[in-house]
Design an enzyme around this catalytic site. Structure first.
Site, PDB file in Angstrom:
ATOM      1  N   SER A 158       0.838  -1.196   0.000  1.00  0.00           N
ATOM      2  CA  SER A 158       0.000   0.000   0.000  1.00  0.00           C
ATOM      3  C   SER A 158       0.878   1.252   0.000  1.00  0.00           C
ATOM      4  O   SER A 158       1.678   1.428  -0.910  1.00  0.00           O
ATOM      5  CB  SER A 158      -0.959  -0.045   1.190  1.00  0.00           C
ATOM      6  OG  SER A 158      -1.975   0.906   1.078  1.00  0.00           O
ATOM      7  N   GLU A 265      -9.011  -1.756  -2.728  1.00  0.00           N
ATOM      8  CA  GLU A 265      -8.286  -2.642  -3.638  1.00  0.00           C
ATOM      9  C   GLU A 265      -8.771  -2.476  -5.073  1.00  0.00           C
ATOM     10  O   GLU A 265      -7.979  -2.573  -6.028  1.00  0.00           O
ATOM     11  CB  GLU A 265      -8.420  -4.092  -3.194  1.00  0.00           C
ATOM     12  CG  GLU A 265      -7.447  -5.047  -3.867  1.00  0.00           C
ATOM     13  CD  GLU A 265      -6.002  -4.850  -3.421  1.00  0.00           C
ATOM     14  OE1 GLU A 265      -5.113  -5.501  -3.990  1.00  0.00           O
ATOM     15  OE2 GLU A 265      -5.761  -4.046  -2.488  1.00  0.00           O
ATOM     16  N   HIS A 296      -7.952  -5.351   0.329  1.00  0.00           N
ATOM     17  CA  HIS A 296      -6.756  -4.638   0.774  1.00  0.00           C
ATOM     18  C   HIS A 296      -6.463  -5.063   2.210  1.00  0.00           C
ATOM     19  O   HIS A 296      -6.784  -4.352   3.170  1.00  0.00           O
ATOM     20  CB  HIS A 296      -7.049  -3.136   0.696  1.00  0.00           C
ATOM     21  CG  HIS A 296      -5.835  -2.275   0.528  1.00  0.00           C
ATOM     22  ND1 HIS A 296      -5.091  -2.236  -0.631  1.00  0.00           N
ATOM     23  CD2 HIS A 296      -5.246  -1.383   1.373  1.00  0.00           C
ATOM     24  CE1 HIS A 296      -4.114  -1.354  -0.508  1.00  0.00           C
ATOM     25  NE2 HIS A 296      -4.170  -0.841   0.706  1.00  0.00           N
TER      26      HIS A 296
END
Length: 318
Positions: A158, A265, A296
């Protein structure tokens, strides 16, 4: 530089504040204060950083013995751990790398920092000079203390994956490989999310690279600096936001994974596709693992950490 609606909305209520940062001291002034051996293959390392004016902890996963080895700098996400990297708290990274001939270097802290040098001190975060620390001050000390051979790769999840590509593009001579797990390496596309994420944690995003669309943002955009990535081993992974096998696990983050991690995501997936197309258009090869499902969340990053390692280790000779 593309300016998203979120970026515009953030700019309406965020004002520039904080004194200008004085240029960093030389990397040679950084000093190793102490090493706490947490296990035969894990150490907590405390280094005084002249650039940030404080002691910074990194943890190192390392072989129990053996000769010289390369380093894999593995960066955390937007809300990193305060006493250890979330890689060691939320995944099997320590067990996975045990026995591997590599020093895995895990910075501790740096919430919403994007592991970059901020232009101004921030009232919430203080002095952020992570690029100077990670690329100038830290490597020679790690190599000296942990038998490093000077060969490096960098990766992250991330926010940390965004930062890994930024650092690899800005300091291309330092890294042979770069990896991003659910990361958007296109700063222009990610602009709104970057601004919002810093503001949401109480910081002033204008203190980082200045106003969106300024030269500072262009200088930290791997999509614009992609030529600097030529010749490197590149790895990216992304899901689609559709719930996958790990959503059936019982874990505290379940609701966040589905209801927040899914849309995040999905956005990352679009960015990764665009970045992959840019690289292909420039004739720069990259391995990109697209999953038909996945949110995510840490369980998927553990999977892709495993999947990426043959690619990364081959590049650095681990």
């Amino acid at each position: 530089m593309r300016l998203s609606l979120i970026a515009v909305s953030v700019l309406t209520f965020v004002a520039v504040s904080g004194p200008a940062i004085v240029g960093p001291a030389t990397a040679a002034a950084a000093r190793l204060e102490r090493i706490d051996e947490l296990s035969p293959t894990r150490a907590a390392v405390f280094i005084y950083s002249p650039a940030m004016g404080r002691t910074v902890q990194v943890q190192v996963l390392h072989p129990a013995g053996g000769g010289q080895r390369p380093a894999y700098y593995l960066l955390d996400g937007l809300d990193p751990g305060v006493s250890q990297s979330t890689w060691t708290n939320a995944t099997d990274a320590e067990r996975f790398f045990a026995g591997q001939q590599v020093n895995v270097v895990l910075p501790v802290g740096g919430q919403a920092s994007y592991y970059t040098d901020w232009q101004q001190d921030d009232p919430r975060f203080g002095r952020y000079r992570w690029e100077t620390f990670l690329t100038e001050e830290l490597p020679p000390l790690i190599n000296a203390a942990f038998n490093g051979n000077g060969v490096n790769a960098i990766g992250g999840l991330s926010m940390g994956g965004n930062a890994a590509f930024i650092l690899a593009a800005r300091k291309p001579w330092l890294y042979r490989a770069v990896a991003g797990y659910s990361a958007c390496p296109d700063t222009g596309l990610a602009m709104g999310a970057v601004l919002f994420s810093i503001t949401n944690r109480g910081g002033n995003p204008l203190n980082m690279w200045g106003p969106p669309g300024s030269q500072g943002w262009a200088e930290h955009d791997p999509a614009q600096l992609a030529e600097a990535l030529r010749g490197k081993t590149i790895y990216l992974s992304t899901g689609t936001g559709i719930p996958g096998p790990h959503e059936t696990e019982i874990k505290p983050q379940l609701a966040e994974n589905v209801f927040l991690g899914g849309p995040i995501e999905l956005g990352v997936n679009g960015c990764v596709i665009a970045f992959e197309q840019r690289l292909r258009g420039m004739g720069i090869p990259a391995r990109v693992d697209h999953s038909a499902t996945g949110t995510h969340s840490w369980s998927y990053w553990q999977d892709t950490l495993h999947a990426s390692w043959p690619t990364i280790s081959s590049a650095i000779g681990a």
